[in-house]
Design an enzyme around this catalytic site. Structure first.
Site, PDB file in Angstrom:
ATOM      1  N   ARG A 225      76.872 -95.437 -25.637  1.00 27.12           N
ATOM      2  CA  ARG A 225      77.911 -94.575 -26.222  1.00 27.12           C
ATOM      3  C   ARG A 225      77.367 -93.593 -27.255  1.00 27.12           C
ATOM      4  O   ARG A 225      78.082 -93.129 -28.136  1.00 27.12           O
ATOM      5  CB  ARG A 225      79.043 -95.395 -26.840  1.00 27.12           C
ATOM      6  CG  ARG A 225      79.794 -96.193 -25.806  1.00 27.12           C
ATOM      7  CD  ARG A 225      81.200 -96.509 -26.256  1.00 27.12           C
ATOM      8  NE  ARG A 225      81.871 -97.227 -25.190  1.00 27.12           N
ATOM      9  CZ  ARG A 225      81.789 -98.552 -25.038  1.00 27.12           C
ATOM     10  NH1 ARG A 225      81.087 -99.279 -25.873  1.00 27.12           N
ATOM     11  NH2 ARG A 225      82.416 -99.128 -24.045  1.00 27.12           N
TER      12      ARG A 225
ATOM     13  N   LYS B 169      75.552 -78.370 -26.510  1.00 25.45           N
ATOM     14  CA  LYS B 169      76.069 -78.481 -25.140  1.00 25.45           C
ATOM     15  C   LYS B 169      75.028 -79.201 -24.304  1.00 25.45           C
ATOM     16  O   LYS B 169      73.877 -78.763 -24.220  1.00 25.45           O
ATOM     17  CB  LYS B 169      76.300 -77.090 -24.535  1.00 25.45           C
ATOM     18  CG  LYS B 169      77.592 -76.450 -24.937  1.00 25.45           C
ATOM     19  CD  LYS B 169      77.784 -75.191 -24.095  1.00 25.45           C
ATOM     20  CE  LYS B 169      78.987 -74.413 -24.526  1.00 25.45           C
ATOM     21  NZ  LYS B 169      79.082 -73.122 -23.805  1.00 25.45           N
TER      22      LYS B 169
ATOM     23  N   GLU C  98      68.590 -64.024 -22.347  1.00 26.36           N
ATOM     24  CA  GLU C  98      69.506 -64.664 -23.308  1.00 26.36           C
ATOM     25  C   GLU C  98      69.399 -63.995 -24.688  1.00 26.36           C
ATOM     26  O   GLU C  98      70.377 -63.915 -25.419  1.00 26.36           O
ATOM     27  CB  GLU C  98      69.228 -66.174 -23.427  1.00 26.36           C
ATOM     28  CG  GLU C  98      69.416 -66.975 -22.134  1.00 26.36           C
ATOM     29  CD  GLU C  98      70.887 -67.218 -21.754  1.00 26.36           C
ATOM     30  OE1 GLU C  98      71.798 -66.752 -22.466  1.00 26.36           O
ATOM     31  OE2 GLU C  98      71.111 -67.876 -20.712  1.00 26.36           O
TER      32      GLU C  98
ATOM     33  N   LYS D 145      73.330 -67.507 -33.202  1.00 22.92           N
ATOM     34  CA  LYS D 145      74.006 -68.551 -32.438  1.00 22.92           C
ATOM     35  C   LYS D 145      74.535 -69.645 -33.361  1.00 22.92           C
ATOM     36  O   LYS D 145      75.670 -70.108 -33.212  1.00 22.92           O
ATOM     37  CB  LYS D 145      73.056 -69.146 -31.389  1.00 22.92           C
ATOM     38  CG  LYS D 145      73.709 -70.321 -30.701  1.00 22.92           C
ATOM     39  CD  LYS D 145      73.235 -70.624 -29.343  1.00 22.92           C
ATOM     40  CE  LYS D 145      74.115 -71.729 -28.761  1.00 22.92           C
ATOM     41  NZ  LYS D 145      73.708 -72.188 -27.462  1.00 22.92           N
TER      42      LYS D 145
ATOM     43  N   GLU E 225      83.933 -74.485 -28.489  1.00 23.02           N
ATOM     44  CA  GLU E 225      84.218 -73.321 -27.645  1.00 23.02           C
ATOM     45  C   GLU E 225      85.700 -73.142 -27.337  1.00 23.02           C
ATOM     46  O   GLU E 225      86.101 -72.972 -26.189  1.00 23.02           O
ATOM     47  CB  GLU E 225      83.413 -73.413 -26.332  1.00 23.02           C
ATOM     48  CG  GLU E 225      83.288 -72.066 -25.644  1.00 23.02           C
ATOM     49  CD  GLU E 225      82.469 -72.130 -24.362  1.00 23.02           C
ATOM     50  OE1 GLU E 225      81.286 -72.480 -24.441  1.00 23.02           O
ATOM     51  OE2 GLU E 225      83.028 -71.806 -23.302  1.00 23.02           O
TER      52      GLU E 225
ATOM     53  N   ARG F 293      83.062 -68.991 -29.782  1.00 19.25           N
ATOM     54  CA  ARG F 293      81.829 -69.389 -29.087  1.00 19.25           C
ATOM     55  C   ARG F 293      81.756 -68.820 -27.676  1.00 19.25           C
ATOM     56  O   ARG F 293      80.684 -68.714 -27.088  1.00 19.25           O
ATOM     57  CB  ARG F 293      81.694 -70.928 -29.069  1.00 19.25           C
ATOM     58  CG  ARG F 293      80.371 -71.379 -28.472  1.00 19.25           C
ATOM     59  CD  ARG F 293      80.037 -72.821 -28.763  1.00 19.25           C
ATOM     60  NE  ARG F 293      78.769 -73.176 -28.129  1.00 19.25           N
ATOM     61  CZ  ARG F 293      78.126 -74.314 -28.318  1.00 19.25           C
ATOM     62  NH1 ARG F 293      78.629 -75.207 -29.135  1.00 19.25           N
ATOM     63  NH2 ARG F 293      76.991 -74.570 -27.701  1.00 19.25           N
TER      64      ARG F 293
ATOM     65  N   ASN G  72      78.979 -66.593 -23.738  1.00 21.41           N
ATOM     66  CA  ASN G  72      79.038 -66.620 -22.275  1.00 21.41           C
ATOM     67  C   ASN G  72      78.935 -65.220 -21.670  1.00 21.41           C
ATOM     68  O   ASN G  72      79.102 -65.057 -20.461  1.00 21.41           O
ATOM     69  CB  ASN G  72      80.331 -67.293 -21.803  1.00 21.41           C
ATOM     70  CG  ASN G  72      80.377 -68.750 -22.214  1.00 21.41           C
ATOM     71  OD1 ASN G  72      79.337 -69.385 -22.326  1.00 21.41           O
ATOM     72  ND2 ASN G  72      81.560 -69.259 -22.476  1.00 21.41           N
TER      73      ASN G  72
ATOM     74  N   HIS H 130      77.537 -64.529 -18.203  1.00 15.17           N
ATOM     75  CA  HIS H 130      77.412 -65.808 -17.503  1.00 15.17           C
ATOM     76  C   HIS H 130      78.491 -66.037 -16.456  1.00 15.17           C
ATOM     77  O   HIS H 130      78.288 -66.826 -15.539  1.00 15.17           O
ATOM     78  CB  HIS H 130      77.418 -66.969 -18.501  1.00 15.17           C
ATOM     79  CG  HIS H 130      76.093 -67.138 -19.191  1.00 15.17           C
ATOM     80  ND1 HIS H 130      75.562 -66.171 -20.014  1.00 15.17           N
ATOM     81  CD2 HIS H 130      75.174 -68.147 -19.159  1.00 15.17           C
ATOM     82  CE1 HIS H 130      74.388 -66.595 -20.468  1.00 15.17           C
ATOM     83  NE2 HIS H 130      74.134 -67.773 -19.968  1.00 15.17           N
TER      84      HIS H 130
ATOM     85  N   HIS I 157      76.656 -66.814 -13.255  1.00 15.55           N
ATOM     86  CA  HIS I 157      76.708 -68.120 -12.569  1.00 15.55           C
ATOM     87  C   HIS I 157      77.120 -67.950 -11.110  1.00 15.55           C
ATOM     88  O   HIS I 157      76.598 -68.638 -10.227  1.00 15.55           O
ATOM     89  CB  HIS I 157      77.709 -69.053 -13.266  1.00 15.55           C
ATOM     90  CG  HIS I 157      77.098 -69.803 -14.412  1.00 15.55           C
ATOM     91  ND1 HIS I 157      77.843 -70.527 -15.306  1.00 15.55           N
ATOM     92  CD2 HIS I 157      75.812 -69.951 -14.809  1.00 15.55           C
ATOM     93  CE1 HIS I 157      77.035 -71.085 -16.205  1.00 15.55           C
ATOM     94  NE2 HIS I 157      75.806 -70.738 -15.923  1.00 15.55           N
TER      95      HIS I 157
ATOM     96  N   HIS J 221      67.999 -68.465 -13.595  1.00 11.91           N
ATOM     97  CA  HIS J 221      69.139 -68.308 -14.499  1.00 11.91           C
ATOM     98  C   HIS J 221      69.062 -67.000 -15.296  1.00 11.91           C
ATOM     99  O   HIS J 221      70.037 -66.243 -15.373  1.00 11.91           O
ATOM    100  CB  HIS J 221      69.219 -69.508 -15.444  1.00 11.91           C
ATOM    101  CG  HIS J 221      70.396 -69.444 -16.366  1.00 11.91           C
ATOM    102  ND1 HIS J 221      71.691 -69.512 -15.922  1.00 11.91           N
ATOM    103  CD2 HIS J 221      70.474 -69.271 -17.720  1.00 11.91           C
ATOM    104  CE1 HIS J 221      72.519 -69.402 -16.949  1.00 11.91           C
ATOM    105  NE2 HIS J 221      71.801 -69.256 -18.053  1.00 11.91           N
TER     106      HIS J 221
HETATM  107  N1  GLY Z   1      74.799 -71.207 -24.060  1.00 11.33           N
HETATM  108  C1  GLY Z   1      76.064 -70.886 -24.587  1.00 11.33           C
HETATM  109  C2  GLY Z   1      76.550 -71.840 -25.626  1.00 11.33           C
HETATM  110  O1  GLY Z   1      75.807 -72.684 -26.085  1.00 11.33           O
HETATM  111  O2  GLY Z   1      77.688 -71.772 -26.009  1.00 11.33           O
END
Ligand code: GLY
Length: 366
Positions: free
Chosen positions: A125, A147, A189, A231, A241, A245, A249, A252, A256, A268
């Site tokens: 956990r 993430k 990025e 960031k 997010e 946040r 994206n 993306h 994607h 990517h």
């Molecule tokens: N890679 C985008 C984020 O971490 O929100």
């Protein structure tokens, strides 16, 4: 008799962490960790390539400093972001008696960070973990912000969690062992972060674009530092997010879908570069971005040797299906992050499907 019981939960744990960026980070890591983490068993999770490059050395350094260290690896590449790799790692860690107070070190690129972070989020956990990103992409983006997760046959990154690392150690000198292509992917990025959030950083990259190489450690350190600072500020405001946040994206949503439609033959970063171009085109069409700024974005990506011309999409069904199932979409309508000028973004922009089709199938990139 009471028919309702309320469970009151307040966040009480400080999960702040430090991000160290300097060319001696990897060499100094064992002594830095011994100050805070001594007495815990350490599990380094890495991939089959990074294991030989830096994993064994880190294991030796930590062992020499008095840690009990297990090094485990899995096959390098995006295809490893799946449930069986996670299950195999869980098994290896449990067999080696991982405990709640053990420490996991994610040593590698974005895939390693996502996979090892997801193992850390789920095993027993949740145990603490440290990110040691070894690609530009993971240094400027995926290692920061918590993430973690894996792909699902129905789409990329659809299974995962938010699990913040306890520290991030970024050593720009490791980029010298990266392939040129992987390095360029990371730059996509960087452009994303600058274009979405900070015009002065965008101009800085424009001015220095031709000097950015894998071995220009001074310039890279500055680029990584600025990207990570931008960031981190976003993550502090909106960890999960639900709002701001989403600016991260940029590029993306279409990126994607292009990646999926190419059956992942597009890397990517290449897909993100193409996604930024296509989404900037949409921003122009919607009156958010000036043509001259669109051209600036395309020119910078071109100078950085990133692709800007959308290739022929053979699997259009998969492209549009991925646009619909991308976890960033909200309901049936496609909600985009679009540039609202360089350094500014608009989130939650609805874009009609036919406009997307025109931006993609026009294939002009310029
Ligand atoms: N890679 C985008 C984020 O971490 O929100």
């Amino acid at each position: 008799m009471a028919r309702q019981i309320n469970v009151h939960l307040k966040a009480s744990i400080d999960r702040s962490y430090q991000i160290a960026i300097n060319p001696k980070v990897l060499a100094d890591m064992a002594s830095v960790l011994s100050r805070k983490w001594m007495g815990r068993s350490v599990f380094i999770i890495t991939d089959s390539i990074v294991s030989g490059l830096y994993g064994q050395r880190l294991q030796n350094d930590l062992t020499d400093s008095g840690f009990e260290v297990i090094l485990v690896d899995f096959p390098s590449g995006e295809q490893s972001k799946n449930a069986s790799v996670i299950h195999a790692l869980h098994t290896q860690l449990l067999t080696n008696s991982i405990r709640r107070n053990s420490l996991i070190i994610a040593l590698g690129g974005g895939v390693v960070g996502d996979v090892a972070g997801y193992v850390a989020a789920t095993i027993l956990r949740g145990v603490k973990f440290i990110q040691v990103p070894t690609t530009l992409l993971s240094q400027v983006d995926s290692s920061v912000g918590g993430k973690v997760g894996i792909d699902h046959p129905l789409g990329k990154n659809l299974i995962g969690a938010f699990h913040q690392p306890s520290a991030v150690f970024i050593d720009p000198t490791v980029l010298k062992t990266l392939s040129e292509k992987e390095f360029r992917n990371g730059l996509a990025e960087v452009v994303k972060i600058a274009a979405a959030l900070d015009i002065s950083f965008f101009s800085f990259i424009e001015r220095n674009a031709r000097k950015i190489t894998r071995t220009n450690v001074k310039l890279l350190s500055e680029i990584i530092r600025r990207s990570v600072a931008l960031k981190a500020a976003v993550v502090e405001k909106d960890e999960h997010e639900s709002g701001i946040r989403k600016v991260l994206n940029l590029g993306h949503t279409i990126g994607h879908a292009l990646e999926a439609a190419s059956n992942y033959s597009l890397k990517h970063g290449e897909a993100v570069s193409l996604g930024i171009v296509a989404e900037s085109r949409l921003a122009v069409k919607l009156g958010l971005l000036r043509e001259v700024d669109y051209k600036r974005v395309v020119k910078l990506l071109t100078t950085l040797k990133l692709p800007t011309r959308i290739p022929q999409i053979k699997n259009k069904t998969k492209f549009f299906r991925t646009l619909g199932t991308d976890k960033k979409s909200e309901g049936a309508q496609n909600m985009f992050v679009l540039l609202n000028g360089i350094g500014k973004s608009a989130i939650g922009v609805e874009v009609p499907m036919e406009l997307i089709a025109r931006a993609i199938f026009q294939r002009n990139g310029a």
